[in-house]
Write an enzyme that holds these catalytic residues in place. Structure first.
Site, PDB file in Angstrom:
ATOM      1  N   TYR A  60       0.821  -1.209   0.000  1.00  0.00           N
ATOM      2  CA  TYR A  60       0.000   0.000   0.000  1.00  0.00           C
ATOM      3  C   TYR A  60       0.860   1.266   0.000  1.00  0.00           C
ATOM      4  CZ  TYR A  60      -3.650  -3.382   1.309  1.00  0.00           C
ATOM      5  OH  TYR A  60      -4.509  -4.461   1.359  1.00  0.00           O
ATOM      6  N   HIS A 124       0.053 -12.008   0.563  1.00  0.00           N
ATOM      7  CA  HIS A 124      -0.969 -11.170  -0.079  1.00  0.00           C
ATOM      8  C   HIS A 124      -1.654 -11.904  -1.241  1.00  0.00           C
ATOM      9  CE1 HIS A 124      -1.774  -6.561  -0.411  1.00  0.00           C
ATOM     10  NE2 HIS A 124      -2.855  -7.242  -0.713  1.00  0.00           N
ATOM     11  N   SER A 208     -12.784  -5.271   1.497  1.00  0.00           N
ATOM     12  CA  SER A 208     -13.771  -4.527   0.689  1.00  0.00           C
ATOM     13  C   SER A 208     -15.207  -4.930   1.042  1.00  0.00           C
ATOM     14  CB  SER A 208     -13.502  -4.719  -0.814  1.00  0.00           C
ATOM     15  OG  SER A 208     -12.195  -4.328  -1.167  1.00  0.00           O
ATOM     16  N   PRO A 209     -15.557  -4.935   2.338  1.00  0.00           N
ATOM     17  CA  PRO A 209     -16.908  -5.354   2.725  1.00  0.00           C
ATOM     18  C   PRO A 209     -17.984  -4.374   2.265  1.00  0.00           C
ATOM     19  CG  PRO A 209     -15.752  -4.434   4.608  1.00  0.00           C
ATOM     20  CD  PRO A 209     -14.743  -4.528   3.506  1.00  0.00           C
ATOM     21  N   LEU A 210     -17.535  -3.165   1.859  1.00  0.00           N
ATOM     22  CA  LEU A 210     -18.491  -2.166   1.363  1.00  0.00           C
ATOM     23  C   LEU A 210     -18.421  -2.063  -0.164  1.00  0.00           C
ATOM     24  CD1 LEU A 210     -17.768   0.450   4.155  1.00  0.00           C
ATOM     25  CD2 LEU A 210     -19.841  -0.938   3.899  1.00  0.00           C
ATOM     26  N   GLY A 211     -17.908  -3.112  -0.786  1.00  0.00           N
ATOM     27  CA  GLY A 211     -17.828  -3.088  -2.248  1.00  0.00           C
ATOM     28  C   GLY A 211     -16.989  -1.931  -2.746  1.00  0.00           C
ATOM     29  N   ARG A 212     -15.881  -1.663  -2.043  1.00  0.00           N
ATOM     30  CA  ARG A 212     -14.986  -0.542  -2.361  1.00  0.00           C
ATOM     31  C   ARG A 212     -15.776   0.771  -2.392  1.00  0.00           C
ATOM     32  NH1 ARG A 212     -10.076  -2.839  -4.263  1.00  0.00           N
ATOM     33  NH2 ARG A 212     -10.303  -5.009  -4.883  1.00  0.00           N
ATOM     34  N   GLY A 213     -16.697   0.885  -1.453  1.00  0.00           N
ATOM     35  CA  GLY A 213     -17.448   2.132  -1.295  1.00  0.00           C
ATOM     36  C   GLY A 213     -18.783   2.139  -2.002  1.00  0.00           C
ATOM     37  N   PHE A 214     -18.970   1.261  -2.994  1.00  0.00           N
ATOM     38  CA  PHE A 214     -20.168   1.313  -3.832  1.00  0.00           C
ATOM     39  C   PHE A 214     -21.433   1.026  -3.029  1.00  0.00           C
ATOM     40  CE2 PHE A 214     -22.897  -0.017  -7.433  1.00  0.00           C
ATOM     41  CZ  PHE A 214     -22.618   1.022  -8.311  1.00  0.00           C
TER      42      PHE A 214
HETATM   43  N1  LIG Z   1      -6.104  -8.584   0.691  1.00  0.00           N
HETATM   44  C1  LIG Z   1      -6.363  -7.846  -0.354  1.00  0.00           C
HETATM   45  O1  LIG Z   1      -6.027  -8.189  -1.481  1.00  0.00           O
HETATM   46  C2  LIG Z   1      -7.093  -6.553  -0.175  1.00  0.00           C
HETATM   47  C3  LIG Z   1      -7.660  -5.887  -1.284  1.00  0.00           C
HETATM   48  C4  LIG Z   1      -8.338  -4.700  -1.060  1.00  0.00           C
HETATM   49  C5  LIG Z   1      -8.440  -4.165   0.228  1.00  0.00           C
HETATM   50  N2  LIG Z   1      -7.861  -4.825   1.277  1.00  0.00           N
HETATM   51  C6  LIG Z   1      -7.946  -4.319   2.659  1.00  0.00           C
HETATM   52  O2  LIG Z   1      -9.320  -4.210   3.008  1.00  0.00           O
HETATM   53  C7  LIG Z   1      -9.602  -2.892   3.463  1.00  0.00           C
HETATM   54  C8  LIG Z   1     -11.038  -2.526   3.127  1.00  0.00           C
HETATM   55  O3  LIG Z   1     -11.311  -2.660   1.749  1.00  0.00           O
HETATM   56  P1  LIG Z   1     -11.463  -1.412   0.761  1.00  0.00           P
HETATM   57  O4  LIG Z   1     -10.934  -0.183   1.423  1.00  0.00           O
HETATM   58  O5  LIG Z   1     -10.898  -1.841  -0.535  1.00  0.00           O
HETATM   59  O6  LIG Z   1     -13.031  -1.312   0.511  1.00  0.00           O
HETATM   60  P2  LIG Z   1     -14.313  -1.017   1.396  1.00  0.00           P
HETATM   61  O7  LIG Z   1     -13.992  -1.082   2.829  1.00  0.00           O
HETATM   62  O8  LIG Z   1     -15.381  -1.863   0.854  1.00  0.00           O
HETATM   63  O9  LIG Z   1     -14.653   0.491   0.960  1.00  0.00           O
HETATM   64  C9  LIG Z   1     -13.769   1.557   1.176  1.00  0.00           C
HETATM   65  C10 LIG Z   1     -14.340   2.787   0.486  1.00  0.00           C
HETATM   66  O10 LIG Z   1     -15.631   3.060   1.030  1.00  0.00           O
HETATM   67  C11 LIG Z   1     -15.684   4.371   1.539  1.00  0.00           C
HETATM   68  N3  LIG Z   1     -16.472   4.275   2.775  1.00  0.00           N
HETATM   69  C12 LIG Z   1     -16.192   3.508   3.858  1.00  0.00           C
HETATM   70  N4  LIG Z   1     -17.184   3.619   4.762  1.00  0.00           N
HETATM   71  C13 LIG Z   1     -18.107   4.459   4.232  1.00  0.00           C
HETATM   72  C14 LIG Z   1     -19.350   4.981   4.695  1.00  0.00           C
HETATM   73  N5  LIG Z   1     -19.830   4.622   5.880  1.00  0.00           N
HETATM   74  N6  LIG Z   1     -20.010   5.829   3.889  1.00  0.00           N
HETATM   75  C15 LIG Z   1     -19.520   6.209   2.701  1.00  0.00           C
HETATM   76  N7  LIG Z   1     -18.344   5.750   2.201  1.00  0.00           N
HETATM   77  C16 LIG Z   1     -17.649   4.897   2.974  1.00  0.00           C
HETATM   78  C17 LIG Z   1     -14.263   4.800   1.772  1.00  0.00           C
HETATM   79  O11 LIG Z   1     -14.187   6.174   1.610  1.00  0.00           O
HETATM   80  P3  LIG Z   1     -13.039   7.086   2.282  1.00  0.00           P
HETATM   81  O12 LIG Z   1     -11.752   6.365   2.040  1.00  0.00           O
HETATM   82  O13 LIG Z   1     -13.175   8.346   1.565  1.00  0.00           O
HETATM   83  O14 LIG Z   1     -13.317   7.180   3.715  1.00  0.00           O
HETATM   84  C18 LIG Z   1     -13.523   4.035   0.671  1.00  0.00           C
HETATM   85  O15 LIG Z   1     -13.579   4.753  -0.545  1.00  0.00           O
HETATM   86  C19 LIG Z   1      -8.538  -2.032   2.763  1.00  0.00           C
HETATM   87  O16 LIG Z   1      -8.359  -0.810   3.412  1.00  0.00           O
HETATM   88  C20 LIG Z   1      -7.337  -2.940   2.844  1.00  0.00           C
HETATM   89  O17 LIG Z   1      -6.714  -2.824   4.119  1.00  0.00           O
HETATM   90  C21 LIG Z   1      -7.201  -6.017   1.083  1.00  0.00           C
END
Ligand SMILES: NC(=O)c1ccc[n+]([C@@H]2O[C@H](COP(=O)([O-])OP(=O)(O)OC[C@H]3O[C@@H](n4cnc5c(N)ncnc54)[C@H](OP(=O)(O)O)[C@@H]3O)[C@@H](O)[C@H]2O)c1
Length: 337
Positions: A60, A124, A208-214
């Site tokens: 990262y 990873h 990505s439990p929030l679908g990467r924000g979607f």
């Molecule tokens: N092992 C792997 O290959 C892998 C791959 C991807 C991710 N990860 C890990 O998993 C973590 C979480 O996944 P992710 O960050 O990809 O996706 P995510 O948690 O599904 O979504 C993150 C996105 O959602 C937004 N968000 C979060 N909470 C929100 C809310 N309550 N209302 C509106 N928007 C919200 C964030 O915005 P803001 O950032 O603007 O707050 C960010 O853009 C990462 O940080 C990383 O540590 C691991």
């Protein structure tokens, strides 16, 4: 202040983590610009709230994220369950599971994080060129040396999980899992990765439990993604798929309004309801959003609610592949095979 988030065992190898984690990736890459001070304040606020399971990786921001996390937890190391990962490089986008890479990356991560030990160290992506026995053997050596406490895998297949646990106990499997990404539950070759992980007492960490924000409902147009946003042009967030997938979010938003919660809280509650061995790590770089996500913990879903969510987003509901076929951010080549 008194933490509002409690702890729970993650799997059956003795790792205790907060019931909700914090994904720190977005503080250094992928989802638009981040404010350094706000990122650090978000991590510290997370600790205040009891969200002590922090997720980072050497990938990262090419080390930037580990440095940031290290700075944020300085003086508070004992409160944290620190998870990091090795084996992906950003510049040349390579998967590398060679034992010498395991050792060198762990050393560099410890330096950047300014800690003596990493609580949970993940591969990873499984390297299709290196037998997983060799990689996990090198990871196990770090446990023996005392620089790593628990081992994890990310996006590993059922077969790789079985081979890995034959070398050393695995404490956690981190893979994408959310209302619209349910591959983990799919039974390939008669068994799902989820079932195999559970058989071996491995805790599940949905990324990505929030679908990467979607799934939060905050994204309403493909133009919401800046030029350098990972989601711009991604098969699931662009073209016809964007608008088709937005219908899932509309239904989620309507149900959330009925339950007087936010769509993000409903999406997180669904992941949390998968079981006590499932600890999601929603990512955010803002304190207000973190607090909104923490408030998902008390949201209760009845059997009828869960059935309705299944109808809103049955397995396979999302249009567009969840990976962009570069083998780095999405599926591992091994998992996709
Ligand atoms: N092992 C792997 O290959 C892998 C791959 C991807 C991710 N990860 C890990 O998993 C973590 C979480 O996944 P992710 O960050 O990809 O996706 P995510 O948690 O599904 O979504 C993150 C996105 O959602 C937004 N968000 C979060 N909470 C929100 C809310 N309550 N209302 C509106 N928007 C919200 C964030 O915005 P803001 O950032 O603007 O707050 C960010 O853009 C990462 O940080 C990383 O540590 C691991």
């Amino acid at each position: 202040m008194t933490p509002v988030v409690g702890t729970c065992p993650l799997g059956r190898q003795g790792l205790e983590v907060s019931r909700l984690g914090l994904g720190c990736m977005g503080m250094s890459q992928s989802y638009g610009p981040a404010d350094r001070d706000e990122s650090i304040a978000t991590i510290r606020r997370a600790l205040d709230l009891g969200v002590t399971f922090l997720d980072t990786a050497s990938l990262y921001g090419d080390g930037h994220n580990e440095e940031l996390v290290g700075e944020a937890i300085a003086g508070r190391r004992d409160e944290v369950q620190l998870a990091s990962k090795f084996g992906l490089t950003r510049g040349d986008r390579r998967i590398d599971g060679r034992p010498e890479t395991v050792r060198a990356t762990a050393e560099a991560s410890l330096r950047r994080l300014k800690v003596d030990v990493i609580d949970l160290y993940y591969q990873h992506r499984v390297d299709p060129e290196v037998p997983i026995e060799d990689t996990v053997g090198a990871m196990a050596e770090l446990v023996r040396q005392g620089t790593v406490r628990h081992l994890g895998l990310s996006e590993a297949s059922a077969a790789s999980v079985r081979r890995a646990v034959a070398v050393h106990p695995i404490s956690a499997l981190q893979s994408e899992w959310s209302l619209w990404s349910r591959d983990l539950e799919a039974a390939g070759a008669g068994e799902s990765v989820l079932d195999v992980a559970r058989e071996h007492g491995i805790g599940i960490v949905p990324y990505s439990p929030l679908g990467r924000g979607f799934l939060t409902g905050a994204i309403t147009s493909p133009d919401d993604f800046g030029a350098d946003d990972f989601r711009r042009g991604h098969p699931r967030y662009s073209g016809d798929a964007f608008w088709a997938n937005l219908r899932i979010v509309d239904a989620l938003r309507a149900m959330a309004a009925e339950k007087h919660v936010r769509p993000a809280q409903l999406a997180l509650a669904w992941v949390l309801a998968r079981g006590p061995d499932v600890v999601p790590i929603p990512g955010t770089k803002r304190r207000t959003t973190l607090e909104e996500n923490v408030a998902a913990l008390p949201v209760e879903l009845s059997a009828t609610d869960l059935q309705r969510l299944d109808e809103i987003a049955p397995p396979g509901a999302a249009m567009g592949a969840r990976n962009n076929n570069d083998g780095v951010y999405g599926d591992s080549p091994e998992r996709a095979a």
